[in-house]
Design an enzyme around this catalytic site. Sequence first.
Site, PDB file in Angstrom:
ATOM      1  N   GLY A  17       0.833  -1.218   0.000  1.00 26.18           N
ATOM      2  CA  GLY A  17       0.000   0.000   0.000  1.00 26.18           C
ATOM      3  C   GLY A  17       0.854   1.248   0.000  1.00 26.18           C
ATOM      4  O   GLY A  17       0.599   2.191  -0.765  1.00 26.18           O
ATOM      5  N   GLU A  36      10.338   3.564   6.111  1.00 22.72           N
ATOM      6  CA  GLU A  36      10.079   2.140   6.329  1.00 22.72           C
ATOM      7  C   GLU A  36      10.967   1.634   7.463  1.00 22.72           C
ATOM      8  O   GLU A  36      12.172   1.865   7.458  1.00 22.72           O
ATOM      9  CB  GLU A  36      10.343   1.370   5.023  1.00 22.72           C
ATOM     10  CG  GLU A  36      10.465  -0.135   5.165  1.00 22.72           C
ATOM     11  CD  GLU A  36       9.251  -0.830   5.775  1.00 22.72           C
ATOM     12  OE1 GLU A  36       8.119  -0.507   5.382  1.00 22.72           O
ATOM     13  OE2 GLU A  36       9.456  -1.688   6.657  1.00 22.72           O
ATOM     14  N   HIS A  49      -2.235 -12.997  -5.069  1.00 25.16           N
ATOM     15  CA  HIS A  49      -3.082 -12.833  -6.261  1.00 25.16           C
ATOM     16  C   HIS A  49      -3.208 -11.339  -6.525  1.00 25.16           C
ATOM     17  O   HIS A  49      -3.403 -10.573  -5.578  1.00 25.16           O
ATOM     18  CB  HIS A  49      -4.516 -13.287  -6.004  1.00 25.16           C
ATOM     19  CG  HIS A  49      -4.703 -14.715  -5.655  1.00 25.16           C
ATOM     20  ND1 HIS A  49      -5.469 -15.554  -6.428  1.00 25.16           N
ATOM     21  CD2 HIS A  49      -4.284 -15.443  -4.596  1.00 25.16           C
ATOM     22  CE1 HIS A  49      -5.512 -16.751  -5.853  1.00 25.16           C
ATOM     23  NE2 HIS A  49      -4.805 -16.713  -4.748  1.00 25.16           N
ATOM     24  N   LEU A 131       8.901   4.462  12.871  1.00 25.00           N
ATOM     25  CA  LEU A 131       8.193   5.574  13.508  1.00 25.00           C
ATOM     26  C   LEU A 131       7.893   5.213  14.961  1.00 25.00           C
ATOM     27  O   LEU A 131       7.350   4.152  15.258  1.00 25.00           O
ATOM     28  CB  LEU A 131       6.882   5.851  12.767  1.00 25.00           C
ATOM     29  CG  LEU A 131       6.085   7.032  13.313  1.00 25.00           C
ATOM     30  CD1 LEU A 131       6.795   8.353  13.015  1.00 25.00           C
ATOM     31  CD2 LEU A 131       4.676   7.048  12.732  1.00 25.00           C
ATOM     32  N   TYR A 216      -1.252 -22.018  -5.888  1.00 26.66           N
ATOM     33  CA  TYR A 216      -1.075 -21.403  -7.217  1.00 26.66           C
ATOM     34  C   TYR A 216       0.395 -21.212  -7.551  1.00 26.66           C
ATOM     35  O   TYR A 216       1.258 -21.277  -6.669  1.00 26.66           O
ATOM     36  CB  TYR A 216      -1.822 -20.061  -7.303  1.00 26.66           C
ATOM     37  CG  TYR A 216      -1.524 -19.063  -6.203  1.00 26.66           C
ATOM     38  CD1 TYR A 216      -0.509 -18.130  -6.322  1.00 26.66           C
ATOM     39  CD2 TYR A 216      -2.289 -19.033  -5.035  1.00 26.66           C
ATOM     40  CE1 TYR A 216      -0.261 -17.198  -5.330  1.00 26.66           C
ATOM     41  CE2 TYR A 216      -2.038 -18.114  -4.030  1.00 26.66           C
ATOM     42  CZ  TYR A 216      -1.027 -17.194  -4.180  1.00 26.66           C
ATOM     43  OH  TYR A 216      -0.767 -16.277  -3.189  1.00 26.66           O
ATOM     44  N   CYS A 309      -4.770  -5.874  -2.480  1.00 27.35           N
ATOM     45  CA  CYS A 309      -5.467  -5.194  -3.584  1.00 27.35           C
ATOM     46  C   CYS A 309      -6.253  -4.003  -3.042  1.00 27.35           C
ATOM     47  O   CYS A 309      -6.283  -2.932  -3.654  1.00 27.35           O
ATOM     48  CB  CYS A 309      -6.395  -6.168  -4.306  1.00 27.35           C
ATOM     49  SG  CYS A 309      -5.491  -7.444  -5.211  1.00 27.35           S
TER      50      CYS A 309
HETATM   51  C1  LIG Z   1      -1.253 -15.369   4.738  1.00 28.62           C
HETATM   52  C2  LIG Z   1      -1.646 -14.147   3.954  1.00 28.62           C
HETATM   53  C3  LIG Z   1      -1.937 -14.225   2.584  1.00 28.62           C
HETATM   54  C4  LIG Z   1      -2.369 -13.103   1.852  1.00 28.62           C
HETATM   55  N1  LIG Z   1      -2.646 -13.196   0.497  1.00 28.62           N
HETATM   56  C5  LIG Z   1      -3.088 -12.103  -0.185  1.00 28.62           C
HETATM   57  C6  LIG Z   1      -3.392 -12.144  -1.595  1.00 28.62           C
HETATM   58  O1  LIG Z   1      -3.254 -13.187  -2.242  1.00 28.62           O
HETATM   59  N2  LIG Z   1      -3.831 -11.005  -2.228  1.00 28.62           N
HETATM   60  C7  LIG Z   1      -3.972  -9.820  -1.538  1.00 28.62           C
HETATM   61  O2  LIG Z   1      -4.383  -8.808  -2.143  1.00 28.62           O
HETATM   62  N3  LIG Z   1      -3.707  -9.745  -0.211  1.00 28.62           N
HETATM   63  C8  LIG Z   1      -3.255 -10.836   0.477  1.00 28.62           C
HETATM   64  N4  LIG Z   1      -2.959 -10.761   1.804  1.00 28.62           N
HETATM   65  C9  LIG Z   1      -3.204  -9.505   2.508  1.00 28.62           C
HETATM   66  C10 LIG Z   1      -2.082  -8.551   2.337  1.00 28.62           C
HETATM   67  O3  LIG Z   1      -0.853  -9.158   2.666  1.00 28.62           O
HETATM   68  C11 LIG Z   1      -2.265  -7.314   3.207  1.00 28.62           C
HETATM   69  O4  LIG Z   1      -3.592  -6.871   3.162  1.00 28.62           O
HETATM   70  C12 LIG Z   1      -1.342  -6.228   2.656  1.00 28.62           C
HETATM   71  O5  LIG Z   1      -0.006  -6.614   2.838  1.00 28.62           O
HETATM   72  C13 LIG Z   1      -1.595  -4.894   3.326  1.00 28.62           C
HETATM   73  O6  LIG Z   1      -0.687  -3.969   2.789  1.00 28.62           O
HETATM   74  P1  LIG Z   1      -0.269  -2.691   3.610  1.00 28.62           P
HETATM   75  O7  LIG Z   1       0.699  -1.960   2.745  1.00 28.62           O
HETATM   76  O8  LIG Z   1      -1.492  -1.988   4.093  1.00 28.62           O
HETATM   77  O9  LIG Z   1       0.438  -3.256   4.934  1.00 28.62           O
HETATM   78  P2  LIG Z   1       1.756  -4.122   5.088  1.00 28.62           P
HETATM   79  O10 LIG Z   1       1.978  -4.999   3.914  1.00 28.62           O
HETATM   80  O11 LIG Z   1       1.655  -4.771   6.427  1.00 28.62           O
HETATM   81  O12 LIG Z   1       2.929  -3.061   5.094  1.00 28.62           O
HETATM   82  C14 LIG Z   1       3.158  -2.220   6.195  1.00 28.62           C
HETATM   83  C15 LIG Z   1       4.607  -1.713   6.127  1.00 28.62           C
HETATM   84  O13 LIG Z   1       4.778  -0.749   7.151  1.00 28.62           O
HETATM   85  C16 LIG Z   1       5.988  -1.001   7.818  1.00 28.62           C
HETATM   86  N5  LIG Z   1       5.847  -0.472   9.198  1.00 28.62           N
HETATM   87  C17 LIG Z   1       5.063  -0.945  10.185  1.00 28.62           C
HETATM   88  N6  LIG Z   1       5.176  -0.202  11.296  1.00 28.62           N
HETATM   89  C18 LIG Z   1       6.070   0.776  10.997  1.00 28.62           C
HETATM   90  C19 LIG Z   1       6.615   1.863  11.746  1.00 28.62           C
HETATM   91  N7  LIG Z   1       6.278   2.088  13.025  1.00 28.62           N
HETATM   92  N8  LIG Z   1       7.482   2.700  11.128  1.00 28.62           N
HETATM   93  C20 LIG Z   1       7.851   2.504   9.819  1.00 28.62           C
HETATM   94  N9  LIG Z   1       7.377   1.462   9.075  1.00 28.62           N
HETATM   95  C21 LIG Z   1       6.489   0.631   9.661  1.00 28.62           C
HETATM   96  C22 LIG Z   1       6.150  -2.521   7.770  1.00 28.62           C
HETATM   97  O14 LIG Z   1       7.498  -2.935   7.948  1.00 28.62           O
HETATM   98  C23 LIG Z   1       5.621  -2.825   6.367  1.00 28.62           C
HETATM   99  O15 LIG Z   1       6.642  -2.764   5.395  1.00 28.62           O
HETATM  100  C24 LIG Z   1      -2.510 -11.871   2.532  1.00 28.62           C
HETATM  101  C25 LIG Z   1      -2.193 -11.767   3.910  1.00 28.62           C
HETATM  102  C26 LIG Z   1      -1.758 -12.897   4.617  1.00 28.62           C
HETATM  103  C27 LIG Z   1      -1.441 -12.766   6.108  1.00 28.62           C
END
Ligand SMILES: Cc1cc2nc3c(=O)[nH]c(=O)nc-3n(C[C@H](O)[C@H](O)[C@H](O)COP(=O)(O)OP(=O)(O)OC[C@H]3O[C@@H](n4cnc5c(N)ncnc54)[C@H](O)[C@@H]3O)c2cc1C
Length: 393
Positions: A17, A36, A49, A131, A216, A309
């Site tokens: 994201g 990060e 996916h 952070l 997959y 997604c």
């Molecule tokens: C088993 C599993 C399978 C999944 N399969 C899918 C799939 O097939 N398709 C799909 O769309 N989604 C899938 N997901 C969901 C998906 O992984 C998450 O919804 C997605 O990663 C969310 O993205 P994000 O960027 O919001 O958060 P995150 O990916 O959690 O990223 C957060 C980032 O912030 C950083 N961070 C955290 N705290 C701090 C801080 N205090 N200071 C600085 N940096 C920080 C972390 O290190 C990380 O890099 C799956 C999840 C799991 C657990």
Amino acid sequence: MTIDKKTRIAVIGAGLGGAAVAALLKKEGFNVAVYEQADKFERLGAGIHIGPNVMKIFRRLGLEERISLMGSHPEFWFSRDGLTGDYMSRIELGQYALDNYGAAYITIHRGDLHEVMLSPLGSDLHFGKKLDRIEDSGDEVGLFFTDGTEVQADIVIGADGINSKVRECLLGEEEPTYSGWVAHRALITGARLREFQNEFEPCVKWWTEDRHMMVYYTTGKQDEYYYVTGVPEAEWNHDAPWVESSREEMYSAFDGYHSTVQNLIEATDYVTKWPLKNRKPLPLWSSNRLVLLGDACHPMKPHMAQGACMAIEDAAMLVRCMVEVGVDDYETTFKYYEANRVERASKVQAISNANTWLKTQEDPSWCYGYDVYADALKEPQQESQPAQHAVAE
Ligand SMILES: Cc1cc2nc3c(=O)[nH]c(=O)nc-3n(C[C@H](O)[C@H](O)[C@H](O)COP(=O)(O)OP(=O)(O)OC[C@H]3O[C@@H](n4cnc5c(N)ncnc54)[C@H](O)[C@@H]3O)c2cc1C
């Protein structure tokens, strides 16, 4: 349209994201810096996916072709009875997705995808910045990192995942809840698969009443196969984000399952186990200069394969609102963003938590056919309503 290049936009977290929102902001000419906590990213064992709904956003970033070439393009999503192998649904993807949803449906290695998504950020991405604290003076926001450094920003986007510090600043400390389910994850090489006289389908979910295994390919060459499970486990008592599991644990969790699943367990050299956590819908997505997206805002069990997604769609809608509504009156902009995201993200959160998606034959076009750029922006209501759909499990 106001693109104020002087506005200092800080993104916390460079997950999928955070990478998406920063790349889209850069493309629109905004001044953005990403912080990060990790020192670097590694190619951990996980696939993902990516639906046509998000490939359209990669198109806008100029990354669609590169990502498309790296991924596997399944012709179908199959759902099968875990015990008998009977087909419960055959959801057309492949050419059908291109023709009807406007882009490809792919499965890919998460690390490969992430690397491509980070590539536009260059020196605007700062690793090793965890952070610790936020001070919002009203006029600007001070960001304090655990390494003792600090920066000032005008707008802060919390893309810092389920344990978001930015969320905590908006709503106070609250641990996410453990759902009572874990996910096992394993990658299997093509060479290991070839040891079996079996056909391994490119995208298939094996189901029984209380558990499943989604399988997959993660590469276009289909030389790496991946499974991720959902298995009930009453408690999670580990401090670590994940622990090692074992082939024995997998045999026990999938006892009686179809011979193809048994083959996959036999081919498993290394498997990890992750707790699936959740939160109740948040009462607000932004306050003053802070705004949330992705898992920081609406974490979900991953069973619809749309969590990331949704984070990327959030990113695209937030940037769209910043371009179309402007960044001077950021509070109004954030209300537009929430008004145009809350219903869809909450619907996906609820279906994902319920784990019903594509279990039986259904039409997924509302999800895969969506284009974040297609419709005119919906105006926010006076008071935004908390999401009604989602049930945290
Ligand atoms: C088993 C599993 C399978 C999944 N399969 C899918 C799939 O097939 N398709 C799909 O769309 N989604 C899938 N997901 C969901 C998906 O992984 C998450 O919804 C997605 O990663 C969310 O993205 P994000 O960027 O919001 O958060 P995150 O990916 O959690 O990223 C957060 C980032 O912030 C950083 N961070 C955290 N705290 C701090 C801080 N205090 N200071 C600085 N940096 C920080 C972390 O290190 C990380 O890099 C799956 C999840 C799991 C657990």
